[in-house]
Scaffold this motif. Structure first.
Motif, PDB file in Angstrom:
ATOM      1  N   ALA A   1      81.532  32.080  57.268  1.00  0.00           N
ATOM      2  CA  ALA A   1      81.119  31.101  58.439  1.00  0.00           C
ATOM      3  C   ALA A   1      81.488  29.396  57.766  1.00  0.00           C
ATOM      4  O   ALA A   1      81.568  28.555  58.589  1.00  0.00           O
ATOM      5  N   ASP A   2      81.392  29.324  56.415  1.00  0.00           N
ATOM      6  CA  ASP A   2      81.644  28.098  55.798  1.00  0.00           C
ATOM      7  C   ASP A   2      80.526  27.116  56.378  1.00  0.00           C
ATOM      8  O   ASP A   2      80.796  26.086  56.955  1.00  0.00           O
ATOM      9  N   SER A   3      79.252  27.484  56.505  1.00  0.00           N
ATOM     10  CA  SER A   3      78.270  26.616  57.252  1.00  0.00           C
ATOM     11  C   SER A   3      77.141  26.225  56.149  1.00  0.00           C
ATOM     12  O   SER A   3      76.841  26.986  55.599  1.00  0.00           O
ATOM     13  N   ALA A   4      76.716  25.151  56.468  1.00  0.00           N
ATOM     14  CA  ALA A   4      75.419  24.749  55.416  1.00  0.00           C
ATOM     15  C   ALA A   4      74.208  25.313  55.996  1.00  0.00           C
ATOM     16  O   ALA A   4      73.351  24.970  55.291  1.00  0.00           O
ATOM     17  N   GLY A   5      74.436  26.059  57.182  1.00  0.00           N
ATOM     18  CA  GLY A   5      73.203  26.975  57.548  1.00  0.00           C
ATOM     19  C   GLY A   5      73.092  28.327  56.866  1.00  0.00           C
ATOM     20  O   GLY A   5      72.368  28.937  57.168  1.00  0.00           O
ATOM     21  N   THR A   6      74.093  28.460  55.836  1.00  0.00           N
ATOM     22  CA  THR A   6      74.200  29.810  55.087  1.00  0.00           C
ATOM     23  C   THR A   6      73.517  29.523  54.115  1.00  0.00           C
ATOM     24  O   THR A   6      73.990  28.736  53.015  1.00  0.00           O
ATOM     25  N   ILE A   7      72.617  30.603  53.507  1.00  0.00           N
ATOM     26  CA  ILE A   7      72.030  30.506  52.248  1.00  0.00           C
ATOM     27  C   ILE A   7      72.590  31.573  51.684  1.00  0.00           C
ATOM     28  O   ILE A   7      72.613  32.805  51.814  1.00  0.00           O
ATOM     29  N   TYR A   8      73.095  31.446  50.227  1.00  0.00           N
ATOM     30  CA  TYR A   8      73.994  32.281  49.378  1.00  0.00           C
ATOM     31  C   TYR A   8      73.059  33.073  48.678  1.00  0.00           C
ATOM     32  O   TYR A   8      72.075  32.137  47.987  1.00  0.00           O
TER      33      TYR A   8
END
Ligand code: TYM
Length: 318
Positions: free
Chosen positions: A194-201
């Motif tokens: 998603a390339d979202s700042a709401g994703t924790i890798y």
């Protein structure tokens, strides 16, 4: 014996959603388990060969880092039976069925540049599963429809051509971890592509986790009753509470969103810390990881050969 199988697609870096929805349940079932890197599935949308190689290696290393050390680990493309059975299952599946797949509808239906392989994706996934005759397939909620189609194809094949496949069960984790949501857009799942700042890798360092959780959407409620689960009215807060519970933390006595976010950060950071430390050790020895995958694939080729041979024979092939 209860054989287990699951694969993850190296279409991006693994997320907390991949971990809670798939890797953690996989780690609990490692006896007679087959876990794979679905690199062929990663080619169903625009892809860069170099990146595919790097993401596949990173994924395999993370499999080991999260503790999948007793299961058979493999890369899908190193077991040619997957692609061959996928074609045979395309001769069993219908366009109507594939057209109804939510993932295809959302990602490509009606778009001229959509790859043909995105449409036939569920046949490859069914092949991944049926080749191993697993009893259980642990996946997140978003993959349930594909496993259900797999069951339909197995039943149809067995009825028309003879009993070749076992019909697998879908296993999803309980609570919110079957569908971890994006921290900024809680109406959608946390996604590796998603390339979202709401994703924790999984490989995010602690300060990055802290910043992402701090920016997570909540709502404007205040007072002691604000911190509570309510998926419809409070999707952001509910997601944070579910992540906290899934990471082994507790919201007891937490009355403000600021405190909730601190608890979530601490729980996620302490979950990821040991994984990241093991990842760093393993990444220093890529030949070891390659060796694990190669011996895993050799085992898979052996296990799948008789199933593929039965399917071919049942369909009237030489
Ligand atoms: P993929 O790579 O999109 O996701 C890998 C696994 O992680 C789960 N997952 C999640 N669970 C909870 N919350 C989330 N936000 C979240 N994001 C991902 C997925 O449900 C999945 O279990 N087509 C599959 C890979 C595949 C496969 C298979 C799975 C190929 N062949 C055979 C099982 C059996 C996929 O792309 O998953």
């Amino acid at each position: 014996m209860s054989r287990t199988l699951s694969l993850l697609t190296p279409s991006g870096r693994l997320t907390l959603g991949s971990y809670l929805g798939a890797l953690a349940p996989m780690a609990q079932r490692q006896d007679d388990a087959f876990y794979g890197v679905a690199d062929l599935h990663a080619m169903t949308t625009e892809h860069d060969p170099r990146q595919l190689r790097a993401l596949s290696a990173e994924m395999a290393t993370l499999f080991l880092a999260v503790g999948l050390d007793r299961a058979t680990l493999f890369r899908q493309s190193q077991v040619p039976a997957h692609a061959e059975l996928a074609y045979l299952l395309e001769c069993v599946a219908t366009t109507g069925e594939l057209n109804r797949m939510i993932q295809f509808k959302e990602k490509g239906r009606g778009v001229e540049s959509t790859r043909v392989s995105l449409f036939t994706y569920p046949a490859l996934m069914a092949a991944d599963i049926l080749l191993y005759r697993p009893r259980q397939v642990p996946v997140g909620a978003d993959q349930k429809q594909h496993v259900e189609l797999t069951r339909d194809l197995a039943l149809r094949f067995n009825r028309r051509y003879g009993e070749v496949f076992t019909v697998p069960e879908v296993v999803t984790s309980s609570g919110g971890s079957a569908r971890v949501r994006d921290l900024l857009h809680p109406q959608r799942k946390m996604s590796k592509s998603a390339d979202s700042a709401g994703t924790i890798y999984l490989l995010d360092p602690p300060d990055v986790v802290r910043k992402k959780v701090a920016r997570a959407v909540t709502d404007s409620d205040t007072g002691p009753a604000a911190v509570r689960a309510d998926p419809d009215a409070k999707p952001g807060v509910t997601n944070l509470l579910e992540i906290l519970a899934a990471c082994g933390g507790s919201a007891d006595g937490v009355t403000t969103y600021g405190a909730l976010k601190r608890e979530v950060t601490d729980a996620v950071v302490s979950l990821l810390g040991p994984v990241q430390a093991r990842y760093a050790d393993l990444a220093a020895d890529p030949a070891y990881v390659t060796g694990v995958l190669e011996s895993g694939a050799a085992h898979c080729r052996q296990v799948t050969a008789p199933v593929l041979a039965s399917a071919r024979a049942a369909l009237g092939l030489a």
